[in-house]
Design a protein around this motif. Structure first.
Motif, PDB file in Angstrom:
ATOM      1  N   SER A  91      45.952  53.138  48.417  1.00 27.30           N
ATOM      2  CA  SER A  91      47.231  52.543  48.800  1.00 27.30           C
ATOM      3  C   SER A  91      47.202  51.022  48.892  1.00 27.30           C
ATOM      4  CB  SER A  91      47.699  53.146  50.132  1.00 27.30           C
ATOM      5  OG  SER A  91      46.758  52.870  51.170  1.00 27.30           O
ATOM      6  N   THR A  92      46.135  50.461  49.432  1.00 31.81           N
ATOM      7  CA  THR A  92      46.082  49.002  49.605  1.00 31.81           C
ATOM      8  C   THR A  92      45.289  48.303  48.496  1.00 31.81           C
ATOM      9  OG1 THR A  92      44.120  49.175  51.035  1.00 31.81           O
ATOM     10  CG2 THR A  92      46.283  49.199  52.116  1.00 31.81           C
ATOM     11  N   TYR A  93      44.614  49.083  47.665  1.00 33.19           N
ATOM     12  CA  TYR A  93      43.754  48.463  46.650  1.00 33.19           C
ATOM     13  C   TYR A  93      44.532  47.615  45.639  1.00 33.19           C
ATOM     14  CZ  TYR A  93      39.300  47.926  44.285  1.00 33.19           C
ATOM     15  OH  TYR A  93      38.136  47.395  43.771  1.00 33.19           O
ATOM     16  N   PRO A  94      45.702  48.059  45.157  1.00 32.81           N
ATOM     17  CA  PRO A  94      46.430  47.213  44.190  1.00 32.81           C
ATOM     18  C   PRO A  94      46.790  45.840  44.751  1.00 32.81           C
ATOM     19  CG  PRO A  94      47.295  49.447  44.161  1.00 32.81           C
ATOM     20  CD  PRO A  94      46.368  49.372  45.327  1.00 32.81           C
ATOM     21  N   ILE A  95      47.161  45.788  46.037  1.00 32.56           N
ATOM     22  CA  ILE A  95      47.507  44.487  46.639  1.00 32.56           C
ATOM     23  C   ILE A  95      46.283  43.584  46.631  1.00 32.56           C
ATOM     24  CG2 ILE A  95      48.346  43.334  48.720  1.00 32.56           C
ATOM     25  CD1 ILE A  95      49.717  45.971  49.476  1.00 32.56           C
ATOM     26  N   MET A  96      45.139  44.140  47.056  1.00 32.71           N
ATOM     27  CA  MET A  96      43.902  43.359  47.057  1.00 32.71           C
ATOM     28  C   MET A  96      43.538  42.908  45.647  1.00 32.71           C
ATOM     29  SD  MET A  96      40.460  43.347  46.235  1.00 32.71           S
ATOM     30  CE  MET A  96      40.171  45.084  45.876  1.00 32.71           C
ATOM     31  N   ALA A  97      43.618  43.842  44.671  1.00 32.59           N
ATOM     32  CA  ALA A  97      43.202  43.526  43.313  1.00 32.59           C
ATOM     33  C   ALA A  97      44.098  42.463  42.675  1.00 32.59           C
ATOM     34  CB  ALA A  97      43.209  44.801  42.465  1.00 32.59           C
ATOM     35  N   ILE A  98      45.407  42.556  42.904  1.00 31.93           N
ATOM     36  CA  ILE A  98      46.321  41.558  42.341  1.00 31.93           C
ATOM     37  C   ILE A  98      46.035  40.184  42.926  1.00 31.93           C
ATOM     38  CG2 ILE A  98      48.740  40.824  42.255  1.00 31.93           C
ATOM     39  CD1 ILE A  98      49.483  43.807  42.071  1.00 31.93           C
ATOM     40  N   TYR A  99      45.838  40.121  44.241  1.00 36.14           N
ATOM     41  CA  TYR A  99      45.581  38.828  44.876  1.00 36.14           C
ATOM     42  C   TYR A  99      44.223  38.264  44.479  1.00 36.14           C
ATOM     43  CZ  TYR A  99      44.186  35.385  48.325  1.00 36.14           C
ATOM     44  OH  TYR A  99      43.704  34.242  48.914  1.00 36.14           O
ATOM     45  N   LEU A 100      43.181  39.111  44.575  1.00 33.35           N
ATOM     46  CA  LEU A 100      41.817  38.590  44.477  1.00 33.35           C
ATOM     47  C   LEU A 100      41.300  38.514  43.047  1.00 33.35           C
ATOM     48  CD1 LEU A 100      39.906  37.583  46.685  1.00 33.35           C
ATOM     49  CD2 LEU A 100      38.787  39.819  46.650  1.00 33.35           C
ATOM     50  N   TYR A 101      41.875  39.302  42.115  1.00 33.20           N
ATOM     51  CA  TYR A 101      41.347  39.345  40.757  1.00 33.20           C
ATOM     52  C   TYR A 101      42.313  38.825  39.705  1.00 33.20           C
ATOM     53  CZ  TYR A 101      37.369  42.089  42.322  1.00 33.20           C
ATOM     54  OH  TYR A 101      36.216  42.490  42.950  1.00 33.20           O
ATOM     55  N   ILE A 102      43.620  38.990  39.930  1.00 33.93           N
ATOM     56  CA  ILE A 102      44.592  38.592  38.913  1.00 33.93           C
ATOM     57  C   ILE A 102      45.189  37.220  39.224  1.00 33.93           C
ATOM     58  CG2 ILE A 102      46.788  39.201  37.815  1.00 33.93           C
ATOM     59  CD1 ILE A 102      46.081  42.139  38.289  1.00 33.93           C
ATOM     60  N   ILE A 103      45.637  37.024  40.476  1.00 36.38           N
ATOM     61  CA  ILE A 103      46.226  35.738  40.858  1.00 36.38           C
ATOM     62  C   ILE A 103      45.148  34.706  41.168  1.00 36.38           C
ATOM     63  CG2 ILE A 103      47.675  34.556  42.551  1.00 36.38           C
ATOM     64  CD1 ILE A 103      49.244  37.117  42.877  1.00 36.38           C
ATOM     65  N   ASN A 104      44.128  35.130  41.917  1.00 36.46           N
ATOM     66  CA  ASN A 104      43.053  34.223  42.316  1.00 36.46           C
ATOM     67  C   ASN A 104      41.724  34.702  41.764  1.00 36.46           C
ATOM     68  OD1 ASN A 104      44.542  32.306  44.071  1.00 36.46           O
ATOM     69  ND2 ASN A 104      44.956  34.139  45.272  1.00 36.46           N
ATOM     70  N   SER A 105      40.662  34.332  42.424  1.00 38.98           N
ATOM     71  CA  SER A 105      39.319  34.731  42.011  1.00 38.98           C
ATOM     72  C   SER A 105      38.497  35.008  43.264  1.00 38.98           C
ATOM     73  CB  SER A 105      38.665  33.599  41.201  1.00 38.98           C
ATOM     74  OG  SER A 105      37.330  33.930  40.873  1.00 38.98           O
ATOM     75  N   PRO A 106      37.617  36.013  43.211  1.00 37.75           N
ATOM     76  CA  PRO A 106      36.831  36.356  44.407  1.00 37.75           C
ATOM     77  C   PRO A 106      35.686  35.392  44.659  1.00 37.75           C
ATOM     78  CG  PRO A 106      36.232  37.786  42.591  1.00 37.75           C
ATOM     79  CD  PRO A 106      37.379  36.951  42.097  1.00 37.75           C
ATOM     80  N   ASP A 107      36.025  34.142  44.911  1.00 42.03           N
ATOM     81  CA  ASP A 107      35.019  33.157  45.294  1.00 42.03           C
ATOM     82  C   ASP A 107      35.708  32.036  46.050  1.00 42.03           C
ATOM     83  OD1 ASP A 107      35.665  30.756  43.504  1.00 42.03           O
ATOM     84  OD2 ASP A 107      35.464  32.354  42.021  1.00 42.03           O
ATOM     85  N   CYS A 108      34.905  31.156  46.629  1.00 38.25           N
ATOM     86  CA  CYS A 108      35.447  30.031  47.397  1.00 38.25           C
ATOM     87  C   CYS A 108      35.231  28.702  46.687  1.00 38.25           C
ATOM     88  CB  CYS A 108      34.798  29.988  48.789  1.00 38.25           C
ATOM     89  SG  CYS A 108      35.777  30.825  50.055  1.00 38.25           S
ATOM     90  N   GLU A 109      34.677  28.746  45.483  1.00 39.64           N
ATOM     91  CA  GLU A 109      34.444  27.495  44.767  1.00 39.64           C
ATOM     92  C   GLU A 109      35.691  27.018  44.028  1.00 39.64           C
ATOM     93  OE1 GLU A 109      30.992  28.473  42.361  1.00 39.64           O
ATOM     94  OE2 GLU A 109      29.727  27.350  43.738  1.00 39.64           O
ATOM     95  N   THR A 110      36.450  27.982  43.494  1.00 40.05           N
ATOM     96  CA  THR A 110      37.629  27.606  42.709  1.00 40.05           C
ATOM     97  C   THR A 110      38.939  27.860  43.442  1.00 40.05           C
ATOM     98  OG1 THR A 110      37.635  29.811  41.670  1.00 40.05           O
ATOM     99  CG2 THR A 110      36.429  28.057  40.537  1.00 40.05           C
TER     100      THR A 110
END
Length: 382
Positions: A91-110
């Motif tokens: 249920s919550t995975y698509p929200i996480m995936a869109i934010y962290l993988y599609i809109i942004n990136s899973p890191d703090c450098e960029t």
């Protein structure tokens, strides 16, 4: 670069090391596994969202079909609970995936992540870990109930009643939440921007003060999830599935011997065949669960023993482990449609025949020279 939710399950602290380029990956910076992790990450967001959308819709359909009045049974009650747990897992995975993988990136450098988003991702991780573990133990429950029904038929009516199924599901839900409590205290949200020499803030999920003050606590959680909550249920499911398959083969041989002696046994043989199809469908659900879960359990177990393995191998495969869990949560609808005639018929009557002209599957039976049509009925639900 690993995601912050790889403890369906990984480790947030090691994830921070990976994304910040610190010591977490220093031993094998150019390994094939690391390159695979980076390559797969580029498509993980789109792939996982697709799987989740399909899985959520298909589990809603499972719930609708399995809760029809004529479908009520102990087995179907457990399957309904399993569908709810799988749906919540996604249920919550698509929200996480869109934010962290599609809109942004899973890191703090960029990208600089806000406190609010990191608290959401922390909640998301803990929530789906709990829901998925419920699904695992509900699948074990399903295997136990079917084993009693097939191999201990004398006590099946008493032990596998609908009331017992409801009580068992309630116990599984409560026990799962209790067993997941240790994981709730391992992580916290912190601004790691200054640690990365960033001018702006970047909130990330790291080890909590409790975990930092007690290094063995985090190790205990890895053992708990790798062995007790991953490998143990898979071993139980594999054992029960083996017993079920053996029992079905033995029953098949007995029926073959009886058929050579008594022609009237044909009707009973049809009934037994329906029971076997039901059993094989449930075995298919269990086996698919084992195939998708046991690799992660083994990797988590090795990681609990060897810290270098955790840094060098496991966290690079976190996204792959996630997608296996999501596919497992989404596939049951397909298995039901392939292997259960009653599920197909009910699904058609609910969603197909209302919009398109269709006929239920019918058998033509002859009696005293007269033909008549009879709706095919199952002797067992799903």
């Amino acid at each position: 670069m690993e995601n912050v939710t790889d403890y369906i399950f990984g480790d947030f602290n090691d994830t921070m090391d990976a994304s910040s380029g610190e010591a977490g990956f220093s031993s094998l910076p150019d390994s094939a596994i690391a390159r695979f992790g980076v390559s797969y990450q580029s498509i993980h967001g789109y792939f996982s969202v697709t799987v989740c959308v399909f899985g959520i819709v298909s589990n809603v359909l499972n719930i609708i079909v399995l809760t029809r009045k004529h479908m009520k049974s102990p087995t179907n009650f457990i399957l309904t609970a399993l569908a709810i747990a799988d749906m919540l897992t996604m249920s919550t995975y698509p929200i996480m995936a869109i934010y962290l993988y599609i809109i942004n990136s899973p890191d703090c450098e960029t990208h600089g992540h806000s406190r609010g988003w990191m608290y959401f991702i922390l909640f998301h991780n803990l929530f789906i870990v709990t829901c998925h573990n419920m699904a695992m133990w509900l699948t074990v429950t399903l295997a136990v109930f079917r084993y009693i029904f097939v191999c201990q038929h004398a006590i099946a009516a008493r032990m596998c009643s609908l009331a017992r199924a409801k009580l068992t599901v309630a116990v599984v839900v409560v026990a799962t939440i209790v067993s997941c409590v240790p994981n709730y205290f391992v992580y916290s949200v912190r601004d790691i921007g200054p640690e990365l020499d960033r001018n702006a803030s970047c909130y990330w999920i790291v080890a909590s003060q409790l975990a930092e003050a007690n290094p063995t606590y985090e190790q205990f959680v890895r053992w708990l999830f790798g062995v007790v909550i991953k490998i143990l249920p898979c071993v139980l499911m594999a054992f029960l599935s083996t017993l079920l398959i053996i029992a079905m083969q033995q029953a098949k041989k007995r029926r073959a011997r009886l058929l050579n002696k008594v022609s009237r046994i044909v009707d009973h043989d049809h009934q037994s065949s329906e029971h076997n199809r039901t059993t094989m469908m449930l075995v298919g659900v269990v086996v698919f669960f084992i195939v998708t879960e046991i690799p992660q359990g083994i990797l988590a177990w090795i990681s609990a023993v060897d810290e270098n393995f955790w840094h060098d191998v496991y966290i690079h495969l976190g996204d792959l482990m996630d997608i296996l869990v999501l596919v497992n949560s989404a596939v049951n609808f397909v298995l039901y449609c392939i292997m259960s005639q009653q599920f197909r018929n009910t699904f058609k009557s609910l969603f197909v025949c209302k919009s398109l002209p269709c006929m239920m599957d019918r058998d033509t039976t002859k009696s005293n020279g007269t033909e008549y049509s009879a709706v095919v009925t199952e002797t067992t639900n799903v």
